[in-house]
Design an enzyme around this catalytic site. Structure first.
Site, PDB file in Angstrom:
ATOM      1  N   LYS A  38       0.848  -1.202   0.000  1.00 32.24           N
ATOM      2  CA  LYS A  38       0.000   0.000   0.000  1.00 32.24           C
ATOM      3  C   LYS A  38       0.883   1.251   0.000  1.00 32.24           C
ATOM      4  CE  LYS A  38      -3.762  -2.478   2.185  1.00 32.24           C
ATOM      5  NZ  LYS A  38      -4.414  -2.929   3.402  1.00 32.24           N
ATOM      6  N   GLN A  47      -5.312  -1.997   9.663  1.00 36.09           N
ATOM      7  CA  GLN A  47      -4.985  -3.242   8.971  1.00 36.09           C
ATOM      8  C   GLN A  47      -5.502  -4.443   9.773  1.00 36.09           C
ATOM      9  OE1 GLN A  47      -3.486  -3.340   5.896  1.00 36.09           O
ATOM     10  NE2 GLN A  47      -3.752  -5.549   5.910  1.00 36.09           N
ATOM     11  N   ASP A  64     -11.576   2.080   3.816  1.00 34.36           N
ATOM     12  CA  ASP A  64     -11.840   0.645   3.660  1.00 34.36           C
ATOM     13  C   ASP A  64     -13.341   0.367   3.653  1.00 34.36           C
ATOM     14  OD1 ASP A  64      -9.672  -0.944   3.153  1.00 34.36           O
ATOM     15  OD2 ASP A  64      -9.134  -1.260   5.254  1.00 34.36           O
TER      16      ASP A  64
END
Ligand code: NDP
Length: 289
Positions: A53, A97, A120
């Site tokens: 990322k 994460q 997200d």
């Protein structure tokens, strides 16, 4: 032999488009899209994903920062960092994460992220907007990437039979909702499903996200079907494999994604897309995509 849907090529094209838009935004407003990732514990796969990322964000000229915490970090420390990032003007997207180490409740921490920065799409507000189909929120990155790949094969999905194998909050469930929004006729399979081969065989579009290497054999696939393999499994040999048995599946599918090089690159690109959208919103500019 089926067409191989090369996620790397689709992702590279998309990245060019995003990079140009990021440049335009910065020239016009002085705002550089910023992404912050919180990583807790030392899960090697998470480490790898976060590195990817970072590499791709910087390639597009975004600001990127990683906040790493040991697995035993007290909740208050994480809460405080999320609060700081929510308030930081240079950060437009925040990711927690996953998975989190045992004992930390992902739903609680996800709910602390400012929904406007929840790139997200896992904050309950964004999930609610998405499942109600009212727009204005962020859509989870992996299903968004899968849909883009499907659209390289089918302009119009209306009326097609789709089957999603897996019902996780991160992948299966939002994937199913996206396909339904495209007017597919949908079935969702999971570990308690009876007669999975028949459901798979009925599908014009089969999306598999279960986390079991090469679980779906070629004979379960309808001739000419489009197969999207989300699974990423490390075999004892060190090789990566999807959830679909690629060798036999490609003999029947009309189009199929490989692992690696299929869905993975599109997940990252969707994250970059969502971060850019968040930066546009922050700047008060309409997002053109
Ligand atoms: P989860 O473990 O959260 O969910 C797995 C789902 O698969 C569950 O709904 C489970 O059913 C279902 N399932 C498990 N075994 C079977 C079976 N034998 N038959 C039918 N359904 C089954 O996994 P994720 O959704 O997070 O991830 C799935 C895979 O996708 C993993 O390999 C992961 O690494 C990969 N992944 C890849 C990404 C990418 O960018 N390429 C991004 C995210 C994930 P039940 O609900 O009944 O337990």
């Amino acid at each position: 032999m089926s067409k191989i849907i090369d996620g790397r090529i689709v992702a590279a094209e998309k990245k060019e488009q995003l990079s140009a838009l990021a440049k335009t935004l910065e020239e016009k407003t002085g705002i550089k899209p910023g992404l912050a990732v919180l990583r807790v514990g030392d899960d090697p796969a998470s480490q790898l994903y976060v590195n990817m990322k970072g590499i791709h964000s910087r390639e597009l000229g975004y600001h990127f920062e990683e906040h790493v915490f040991p697995a035993w970090t007290p909740s208050e420390v994480l809460e405080q960092r999320i609060k700081e990032l929510n308030e930081a003007n240079h950060v437009h997207g925040i990711i927690l994460q996953l998975p989190l180490p045992l004992g930390l409740d992902k739903f609680y921490f996800l709910s602390l992220i400012d929904p406007a920065k929840d790139v997200d799409g896992l904050h309950p507000l964004n999930a609610g907007k998405f499942f109600q189909g009212i727009g204005g929120g962020f859509v989870p990155c992996t299903p968004l990437g899968c849909l883009e790949l499907i659209k390289t094969v089918h302009n119009d999905l209306e009326g097609l039979n789709a089957c999603v194998v897996g019902r996780s909050l991160l992948v299966g469930l939002p994937m199913a909702a996206l396909l339904l929004q495209q007017n597919c006729t949908l079935s969702i399979a999971h570990s308690k499903t009876q007669n999975l081969p028949a459901l798979c065989k009925a599908a014009n579009i089969l999306v598999v996200a279960i986390g079991s290497p090469r679980f779906i054999p070629g004979e379960w696939i309808q001739k000419g079907a489009t197969v999207i393999d989300v699974g990423i499994n490390r075999l004892p040999t060190g090789e990566l494999a999807g959830d679909v048995d690629f060798a036999s599946a490609r003999l029947r599918a009309g189009a199929i994604t490989p692992v690696p090089g299929g869905v993975g690159p599109m997940t990252v690109v969707s994250l970059l897309r969502n971060t850019l959208e968040a930066a546009f919103h922050y700047a008060g500019e309409p997002f053109p995509l």
